[in-house]
Design a protein around this motif. Structure first.
Motif, short mmCIF file in Angstrom:
data_model
loop_
_atom_site.label_atom_id
_atom_site.label_comp_id
_atom_site.label_asym_id
_atom_site.label_seq_id
_atom_site.Cartn_x
_atom_site.Cartn_y
_atom_site.Cartn_z
N THR A 50 -5.49 69.82 69.86
CA THR A 50 -4.36 68.93 70.14
C THR A 50 -3.03 69.66 70.02
O THR A 50 -2.12 69.47 70.84
N LEU A 51 -2.92 70.52 69.02
CA LEU A 51 -1.66 71.23 68.77
C LEU A 51 -1.49 72.44 69.69
O LEU A 51 -0.40 72.97 69.81
N THR A 66 7.91 80.47 51.87
CA THR A 66 8.63 81.59 51.27
C THR A 66 9.40 82.37 52.32
O THR A 66 10.62 82.50 52.26
N LEU A 67 8.67 82.89 53.31
CA LEU A 67 9.30 83.57 54.44
C LEU A 67 9.35 82.67 55.67
O LEU A 67 10.30 82.73 56.45
N GLU A 68 8.33 81.85 55.82
CA GLU A 68 8.18 81.03 57.02
C GLU A 68 8.49 79.56 56.73
O GLU A 68 7.92 78.97 55.80
N ASP A 69 9.38 78.98 57.51
CA ASP A 69 9.77 77.58 57.34
C ASP A 69 8.74 76.70 58.06
O ASP A 69 8.98 76.16 59.14
N SER A 70 7.58 76.55 57.42
CA SER A 70 6.43 75.94 58.09
C SER A 70 6.12 74.52 57.64
O SER A 70 5.10 73.96 58.02
N GLN A 71 6.98 73.91 56.84
CA GLN A 71 6.67 72.60 56.29
C GLN A 71 6.40 71.55 57.37
O GLN A 71 5.43 70.79 57.28
N GLU A 72 7.22 71.50 58.40
CA GLU A 72 7.05 70.48 59.43
C GLU A 72 5.76 70.71 60.22
O GLU A 72 5.03 69.76 60.53
N PHE A 73 5.45 71.97 60.52
CA PHE A 73 4.21 72.26 61.22
C PHE A 73 3.01 71.85 60.37
O PHE A 73 2.06 71.24 60.88
N LEU A 74 3.02 72.19 59.09
CA LEU A 74 1.90 71.84 58.22
C LEU A 74 1.74 70.33 58.11
O LEU A 74 0.61 69.82 58.10
#
Length: 246
Positions: free
Chosen positions: A111-112, A24-32
């Protein structure tokens, strides 16, 4: 109180807007997606076959992440329980299964490296600034942990706009309406004077059950997304939310 217009829908007597975070606010798809893969790999290293089932449950398919999948909309605890359930299917006891899943999650975190927030969606900051300066109270209610929400607000310097930062640690998860009620209580408003903005059907259901003034669904670039059909209105960008007047 304010009138808020969103495309062809107008909401009346609005005092606050509560936002989801991821998607919604955070473009986090790739991180997830990367996080989910790392968890599945660590799980599979201990229990061969469990990783593949976990990826399916998480909604990860190659380079894509299902916006309605468990990883995108579930809390960390819910994701952990799901992973442990796949371990338990191999005949292990529940306590052992939880321990295996927890170890996989911790190894993935290491790891991340140090947790960092993903970028804001373009234009989000301007919208938050506009709404806050107009006099609306703003909060974040996320399936992420409260620590994750605080980190997001601090890293993007949103503290001047976002007065309430809530995550899901233990206890109820979306779509339990008590979460929205608690967020409204912290903002000092009644649910019927607050809007919910989120990218998940759980956000929409939660808002409706809590008696919110309205539920705005967002799917960046695609407002016709089928999973948001229950929303009062669906948008493709946050600047479709406009303050009309007192």
């Amino acid at each position: 109180m304010f009138r808020i217009q969103c495309r062809d829908v107008t909401f009346h007597d609005i005092e606050a807007v509560v936002f989801d975070k991821d998607g919604t606010l955070e473009d986090s798809q790739e991180f997830l997606r990367i996080l989910g893969i790392q968890r599945a790999r660590r799980l599979d290293a201990q229990i061969p076959g469990a990783g593949e089932s976990t990826l399916i449950a998480y909604g990860i398919d190659g380079d894509t992440l299902d916006p309605t999948g468990l990883l995108a909309i579930g809390s960390r605890h819910e994701n952990l329980i799901a992973a442990a359930a796949f371990v338990a299917e191999t005949g292990r006891g529940w306590m052992e299964s939880l321990k295996v899943a927890q170890q996989a999650f911790e190894e993935a975190d290491r790891t991340l490296g140090k947790p960092q927030s993903s970028p804001l969606f373009v234009g989000s900051l301007d919208v938050l600034q506009h709404l806050a300066e107009a006099g609306l109270k703003l909060g974040i209610l996320s399936a992420d942990t409260t620590e994750g929400v605080e980190r997001f607000v601090n890293e993007h310097q949103l503290d001047r706009y976002i007065s309430v930062r809530m995550g899901v640690d233990r206890g109820p998860s979306k779509p339990d309406p008590v979460l929205f009620a608690n967020a409204c209580d912290a903002l000092g408003v009644n649910p019927q004077n607050a809007l919910m903005v989120g990218d998940s059907p759980l956000d929409i259901e939660m808002a409706r059950k809590a008696g919110a003034a309205g539920a705005i669904g967002i799917c960046w670039g695609t407002p016709e997304a089928a999973h948001l059909e229950a929303a009062d209105v669906a948008i493709a960008r946050l600047d479709d939310i406009r303050v009309l007047s007192l």
